[in-house]
Design an enzyme around this catalytic site. Structure first.
Site, PDB file in Angstrom:
ATOM      1  CB  CYS A 271      13.041  -5.007  -1.893  1.00  0.00           C
ATOM      2  SG  CYS A 271      11.133  -4.531  -1.350  1.00  0.00           S
ATOM      3  CG  ASP A 351       8.095   0.103  -2.446  1.00  0.00           C
ATOM      4  OD1 ASP A 351       7.426   0.614  -3.041  1.00  0.00           O
ATOM      5  OD2 ASP A 351       8.824  -1.128  -2.765  1.00  0.00           O
TER       6      ASP A 351
END
Length: 394
Positions: A271, A351
């Protein structure tokens, strides 16, 4: 890369039609109604898969199978819960789903003080205000020994900030921090939250690392047998909250995890936003170092402020060089293809997109997971991928 979209199931206000309109072909989903550590029934998994495939999409990644607290604190109950975890891995493999994202964050999951931070563009983003957080932790929650987690200067800033906050603002910060974030089952009031924190009184970084290593030694052999790729998500944010240890925050942490069980089945969810919230993380360098063990990617960007606060930036802005991250990932895909690996394609998803346009004001839109903001992010990321493919940027 495989373009994916997180979908929370039939009750998600973002429909599978919307997912297809976004241009995604893969779905990232989970059985969000089962979060207490029980094994996921194969029948329920197959039904979710049937719904997704009926719309011409693929259930590409499970995000996430919750890791029970007994495993994190190393209590005697953990044997039962790790057994159920293995059963879920086997059931997902039987259903043909081979990529599983999970996290090892104690007590709280991803954490923000503000779910609707107004940007200069007039859209809204998620934000973590480091001073608001300290003010809540020290003077509202009144966590035992909280002052030891902060410098004298930060305590003074927090005390001053508290005087500026109205009761309504304090209530909103508290709801955001402990009363249940979107997409998580965790919900507390002050007393129950203090009790949850107290379970970690004897758990420091070493103990939590030991418990994670135990967990990996238990589940990775099962993942290997079933052809499943496990990929741990980093801490969000990647630093201690409430005095709790966080052990998936840096390149050193990632090395420890991958070396704990040296197997291709033991990998990372990379991430860029979570790792990117620490200015000392070299994001492009980390992608290159860990490329062969990256099984899933969240592509988002953050802007870090001078006091340690941060907010979700545009996907192509913020502190992470997204173009070179994508280049490194696509170079890894090329390497995997040459090796003949069946899993050469890396699933990715945008995201924490901004709340934009007519999504603003909708009551069922999860902050950070709105349709239009993620559409914009996916379009931007797709543009970079096309540029890399066409012009071989190096």
């Amino acid at each position: 890369m495989e373009q994916c979209w997180r979908w929370y199931g039939p009750d998600d206000p973002v429909t599978l039609d919307h997912v297809k309109q976004a241009g995604a072909t893969g779905v990232v989903s989970a059985l969000h109604n089962i979060y207490d550590g029980r094994a996921w029934p194969l029948t329920d998994i197959l039904e979710r898969k049937r719904i997704i495939e009926a719309e011409g999409l693929t259930w590409s990644v499970v995000e996430s199978i919750p890791v029970h607290n007994s495993i994190k604190i190393g209590s005697a109950e953990r044997l039962r819960y790790v057994g159920w975890y293995k059963d879920t891995i086997r059931a997902l493999a039987k259903a043909g789903i081979a990529t599983i994202c999970y996290n090892f964050m104690p007590v709280v999951d991803w954490t923000r003080t503000d779910l609707a931070y107004r940007l200069p563009t007039t859209g809204y983003a998620l934000r973590f205000d480091a001073i608001d957080f300290a003010a809540y932790d020290i003077f509202v929650l009144k966590r035992r020994n909280a002052e030891a987690s902060y410098s004298a200067a930060r305590i003074a800033e927090a005390e001053s900030r508290l005087k500026e906050l109205s009761d309504e603002q304090i209530d909103r910060i508290e709801r955001n921090l402990i009363a249940g974030l979107p997409a998580t089952e965790r919900s507390y009031v002050r007393d129950s939250f203090r009790e949850a924190l107290a379970e970690y009184d004897s758990i420091g970084p070493k103990e939590l690392r030991d418990n994670l290593a135990w967990f990996l030694r238990e589940i990775i052999p099962v993942a290997e047998q079933e052809g499943v790729r496990m990929c741990i998500h980093p801490d969000d944010p990647p630093f201690s909250l409430y005095g709790l240890p966080r052990i998936v925050s840096t390149a050193e942490d990632a090395r420890f995890i991958l070396n704990a069980v040296d197997s291709l089945a033991n990998g990372l969810t990379f991430c860029t936003g979570s790792y990117g919230t620490r200015a000392d993380n070299d994001i492009v360098g980390m992608v290159k170092e860990f490329a062969d063990r990256i099984h899933f990617v969240h592509l988002r960007n953050v802007t870090i402020e001078d006091d340690g606060s941060f907010y979700e930036a545009e996907h192509l802005e913020g502190g992470t060089d997204m173009a070179h991250v994508i280049l490194a990932l696509m170079q890894e895909e090329t390497r995997r293809r040459k090796q003949g690996r069946a899993d050469w394609r890396i699933p990715m998803r945008p995201d924490h997109g901004h709340l934009l346009a007519d999504d603003i004001g909708k009551t069922r839109i999860n902050p950070g997971y709105s349709l239009i903001g993620r559409l914009k992010g996916l379009a931007e990321l797709r543009g970079i991928m096309r540029a890399v493919e066409r012009f071989e940027l190096a």
